[in-house]
Design a protein around this motif. Structure first.
Motif, PDB file in Angstrom:
ATOM      1  N   ARG A  72     -44.557  63.804  94.079  1.00  0.00           N
ATOM      2  CA  ARG A  72     -45.514  62.925  93.391  1.00  0.00           C
ATOM      3  C   ARG A  72     -44.761  61.962  92.486  1.00  0.00           C
ATOM      4  O   ARG A  72     -43.890  62.377  91.740  1.00  0.00           O
ATOM      5  N   VAL A  73     -45.146  60.703  92.547  1.00  0.00           N
ATOM      6  CA  VAL A  73     -44.447  59.662  91.791  1.00  0.00           C
ATOM      7  C   VAL A  73     -45.371  59.085  90.723  1.00  0.00           C
ATOM      8  O   VAL A  73     -46.444  58.569  91.042  1.00  0.00           O
ATOM      9  N   GLN A  74     -44.953  59.226  89.459  1.00  0.00           N
ATOM     10  CA  GLN A  74     -45.647  58.685  88.298  1.00  0.00           C
ATOM     11  C   GLN A  74     -47.127  59.050  88.281  1.00  0.00           C
ATOM     12  O   GLN A  74     -47.993  58.223  88.039  1.00  0.00           O
ATOM     13  N   ASN A  75     -47.383  60.336  88.554  1.00  0.00           N
ATOM     14  CA  ASN A  75     -48.725  60.896  88.490  1.00  0.00           C
ATOM     15  C   ASN A  75     -48.747  62.053  87.491  1.00  0.00           C
ATOM     16  O   ASN A  75     -47.719  62.696  87.260  1.00  0.00           O
ATOM     17  N   PRO A  76     -49.908  62.339  86.915  1.00  0.00           N
ATOM     18  CA  PRO A  76     -49.990  63.358  85.868  1.00  0.00           C
ATOM     19  C   PRO A  76     -49.773  64.788  86.361  1.00  0.00           C
ATOM     20  O   PRO A  76     -50.024  65.106  87.525  1.00  0.00           O
ATOM     21  N   ILE A  77     -49.314  65.609  85.429  1.00  0.00           N
ATOM     22  CA  ILE A  77     -49.361  67.058  85.595  1.00  0.00           C
ATOM     23  C   ILE A  77     -50.152  67.598  84.411  1.00  0.00           C
ATOM     24  O   ILE A  77     -50.050  67.097  83.300  1.00  0.00           O
ATOM     25  N   ARG A  78     -50.960  68.609  84.665  1.00  0.00           N
ATOM     26  CA  ARG A  78     -51.888  69.150  83.656  1.00  0.00           C
ATOM     27  C   ARG A  78     -51.251  70.366  83.008  1.00  0.00           C
ATOM     28  O   ARG A  78     -51.120  71.415  83.643  1.00  0.00           O
ATOM     29  N   LEU A  79     -50.851  70.213  81.750  1.00  0.00           N
ATOM     30  CA  LEU A  79     -50.175  71.288  81.025  1.00  0.00           C
ATOM     31  C   LEU A  79     -51.051  71.691  79.843  1.00  0.00           C
ATOM     32  O   LEU A  79     -50.989  71.089  78.772  1.00  0.00           O
ATOM     33  N   LEU A  80     -51.864  72.714  80.058  1.00  0.00           N
ATOM     34  CA  LEU A  80     -52.825  73.133  79.046  1.00  0.00           C
ATOM     35  C   LEU A  80     -52.140  73.784  77.854  1.00  0.00           C
ATOM     36  O   LEU A  80     -51.093  74.382  78.006  1.00  0.00           O
ATOM     37  N   PRO A  81     -52.683  73.658  76.665  1.00  0.00           N
ATOM     38  CA  PRO A  81     -53.968  73.033  76.401  1.00  0.00           C
ATOM     39  C   PRO A  81     -53.868  71.557  75.998  1.00  0.00           C
ATOM     40  O   PRO A  81     -54.854  70.844  76.035  1.00  0.00           O
ATOM     41  N   ARG A  82     -52.657  71.034  75.644  1.00  0.00           N
ATOM     42  CA  ARG A  82     -52.606  69.728  74.994  1.00  0.00           C
ATOM     43  C   ARG A  82     -51.633  68.712  75.568  1.00  0.00           C
ATOM     44  O   ARG A  82     -51.200  67.814  74.862  1.00  0.00           O
ATOM     45  N   SER A  83     -51.256  68.825  76.830  1.00  0.00           N
ATOM     46  CA  SER A  83     -50.329  67.833  77.395  1.00  0.00           C
ATOM     47  C   SER A  83     -50.717  67.467  78.821  1.00  0.00           C
ATOM     48  O   SER A  83     -51.077  68.332  79.618  1.00  0.00           O
ATOM     49  N   GLU A  84     -50.631  66.170  79.097  1.00  0.00           N
ATOM     50  CA  GLU A  84     -50.796  65.667  80.450  1.00  0.00           C
ATOM     51  C   GLU A  84     -49.810  64.498  80.623  1.00  0.00           C
ATOM     52  O   GLU A  84     -50.200  63.333  80.630  1.00  0.00           O
ATOM     53  N   PRO A  85     -48.528  64.851  80.746  1.00  0.00           N
ATOM     54  CA  PRO A  85     -47.518  63.796  80.925  1.00  0.00           C
ATOM     55  C   PRO A  85     -47.582  63.217  82.331  1.00  0.00           C
ATOM     56  O   PRO A  85     -48.194  63.805  83.236  1.00  0.00           O
ATOM     57  N   GLU A  86     -46.945  62.060  82.496  1.00  0.00           N
ATOM     58  CA  GLU A  86     -46.829  61.423  83.803  1.00  0.00           C
ATOM     59  C   GLU A  86     -45.346  61.226  84.100  1.00  0.00           C
ATOM     60  O   GLU A  86     -44.814  60.131  83.923  1.00  0.00           O
ATOM     61  N   PRO A  87     -44.680  62.279  84.546  1.00  0.00           N
ATOM     62  CA  PRO A  87     -43.251  62.164  84.848  1.00  0.00           C
ATOM     63  C   PRO A  87     -43.016  61.155  85.973  1.00  0.00           C
ATOM     64  O   PRO A  87     -43.913  60.863  86.758  1.00  0.00           O
ATOM     65  N   ASP A  88     -41.790  60.671  86.053  1.00  0.00           N
ATOM     66  CA  ASP A  88     -41.472  59.711  87.110  1.00  0.00           C
ATOM     67  C   ASP A  88     -41.594  60.344  88.483  1.00  0.00           C
ATOM     68  O   ASP A  88     -42.132  59.733  89.406  1.00  0.00           O
ATOM     69  N   VAL A  89     -41.092  61.562  88.644  1.00  0.00           N
ATOM     70  CA  VAL A  89     -41.190  62.267  89.921  1.00  0.00           C
ATOM     71  C   VAL A  89     -41.458  63.739  89.630  1.00  0.00           C
ATOM     72  O   VAL A  89     -40.848  64.321  88.722  1.00  0.00           O
ATOM     73  N   VAL A  90     -42.358  64.331  90.409  1.00  0.00           N
ATOM     74  CA  VAL A  90     -42.637  65.758  90.323  1.00  0.00           C
ATOM     75  C   VAL A  90     -42.541  66.345  91.727  1.00  0.00           C
ATOM     76  O   VAL A  90     -43.120  65.798  92.669  1.00  0.00           O
ATOM     77  N   VAL A  91     -41.811  67.428  91.847  1.00  0.00           N
ATOM     78  CA  VAL A  91     -41.762  68.178  93.095  1.00  0.00           C
ATOM     79  C   VAL A  91     -42.573  69.445  92.850  1.00  0.00           C
ATOM     80  O   VAL A  91     -42.272  70.218  91.936  1.00  0.00           O
ATOM     81  N   SER A  92     -43.629  69.608  93.653  1.00  0.00           N
ATOM     82  CA  SER A  92     -44.533  70.740  93.440  1.00  0.00           C
ATOM     83  C   SER A  92     -44.897  71.382  94.768  1.00  0.00           C
ATOM     84  O   SER A  92     -44.524  70.899  95.837  1.00  0.00           O
ATOM     85  N   ARG A  93     -45.624  72.490  94.678  1.00  0.00           N
ATOM     86  CA  ARG A  93     -46.130  73.163  95.869  1.00  0.00           C
ATOM     87  C   ARG A  93     -46.930  72.175  96.705  1.00  0.00           C
ATOM     88  O   ARG A  93     -47.707  71.390  96.172  1.00  0.00           O
ATOM     89  N   ALA A  94     -46.755  72.245  98.007  1.00  0.00           N
ATOM     90  CA  ALA A  94     -47.572  71.429  98.904  1.00  0.00           C
ATOM     91  C   ALA A  94     -48.984  71.999  98.931  1.00  0.00           C
ATOM     92  O   ALA A  94     -49.161  73.215  98.916  1.00  0.00           O
ATOM     93  N   ARG A  95     -49.957  71.107  98.937  1.00  0.00           N
ATOM     94  CA  ARG A  95     -51.356  71.527  99.040  1.00  0.00           C
ATOM     95  C   ARG A  95     -52.053  70.685 100.090  1.00  0.00           C
ATOM     96  O   ARG A  95     -51.760  69.491 100.222  1.00  0.00           O
ATOM     97  N   ARG A  96     -52.967  71.290 100.798  1.00  0.00           N
ATOM     98  CA  ARG A  96     -53.690  70.577 101.857  1.00  0.00           C
ATOM     99  C   ARG A  96     -54.436  69.354 101.345  1.00  0.00           C
ATOM    100  O   ARG A  96     -54.548  68.357 102.035  1.00  0.00           O
ATOM    101  N   ASP A  97     -54.969  69.443 100.128  1.00  0.00           N
ATOM    102  CA  ASP A  97     -55.755  68.321  99.596  1.00  0.00           C
ATOM    103  C   ASP A  97     -54.903  67.306  98.836  1.00  0.00           C
ATOM    104  O   ASP A  97     -55.440  66.361  98.267  1.00  0.00           O
ATOM    105  N   TYR A  98     -53.581  67.497  98.845  1.00  0.00           N
ATOM    106  CA  TYR A  98     -52.663  66.578  98.152  1.00  0.00           C
ATOM    107  C   TYR A  98     -53.027  66.410  96.671  1.00  0.00           C
ATOM    108  O   TYR A  98     -52.868  65.344  96.104  1.00  0.00           O
ATOM    109  N   TYR A  99     -53.559  67.458  96.075  1.00  0.00           N
ATOM    110  CA  TYR A  99     -53.962  67.481  94.672  1.00  0.00           C
ATOM    111  C   TYR A  99     -55.094  66.501  94.375  1.00  0.00           C
ATOM    112  O   TYR A  99     -55.232  66.023  93.254  1.00  0.00           O
TER     113      TYR A  99
END
Length: 188
Positions: A72-99
């Motif tokens: 994922r490129v420049q998209n948010p990650i949800r870090l509860l309870p108080r952070s939603e950064p938008e890193p330049d690149v995130v490598v995460s688990r693949a999901r069928r719905d593409y998050y």
């Protein structure tokens, strides 16, 4: 002890409150914001050098890991309870719905990459502690000016036990994604 009257009180937002501000239009879609430890922070404009390095990082990861992970490129990650950064690149688990149904959470994330040409203090001083506290297993800060990648692994509390700096002659090997190698020189 009395509160210091020279310091204005601040409201720290939760992720849910921050997302609601966007939904109701208080934070415009065309403005770049991220939520860091409860504070809404304006993001720096993306310059051409920064964009070029993000493209190189992304292309290197796609060549090495496409189909096995989500990149994922420049998209948010949800870090509860108080952070939603938008890193330049995130490598995460693949999901069928593409998050499409929800942003990735810390449990989904293998690797966060921040490209830093003017934001080193923010990346190191604010974002690294958030990522470590959330248990993000690996973070790379790509230092554009120094042509070095700072690799943070083994989160403990609000920091990482291991930090290595790799230069042009070195090769990046993520600890969290198998069979990926990226020469640092390919990023600059």
């Amino acid at each position: 002890m009395a509160a210091d009257p020279t310091i204005a009180p601040r409201k720290r937002f939760t992720v849910d409150e921050y997302e609601l501000l966007g939904k109701v239009g208080i934070l415009a879609e065309d403005e770049r914001w991220e939520l860091l430890d409860g504070e809404i922070v304006a993001m720096s404009p993306i310059g051409p050098t920064h964009a070029g390095v993000v493209e190189r990082v992304t292309e290197s990861l796609y060549r090495a890991a496409i189909g096995r992970v989500s990149i994922r490129v420049q998209n948010p990650i949800r870090l509860l309870p108080r952070s939603e950064p938008e890193p330049d690149v995130v490598v995460s688990r693949a999901r069928r719905d593409y998050y499409a149904s929800a942003h990735p959470t810390a449990e989904d994330v293998f690797l966060v990459i921040e490209v830093s040409d003017s934001t080193m203090a923010l990346d190191r001083g604010v974002k690294i502690p958030i990522y470590a506290e959330q248990g993000i297993p690996e973070v790379w800060i790509v230092d554009v000016k120094a042509e070095v990648v700072h690799v943070h692994t083994e989160p403990e509390g609000r920091s990482y036990r291991t930090v290595r700096s790799l230069g042009i002659g070195d090769v990046l090997v993520p600890t969290t994604v198998e069979d990926v190698t990226i020469p640092v020189a390919d990023l600059f």
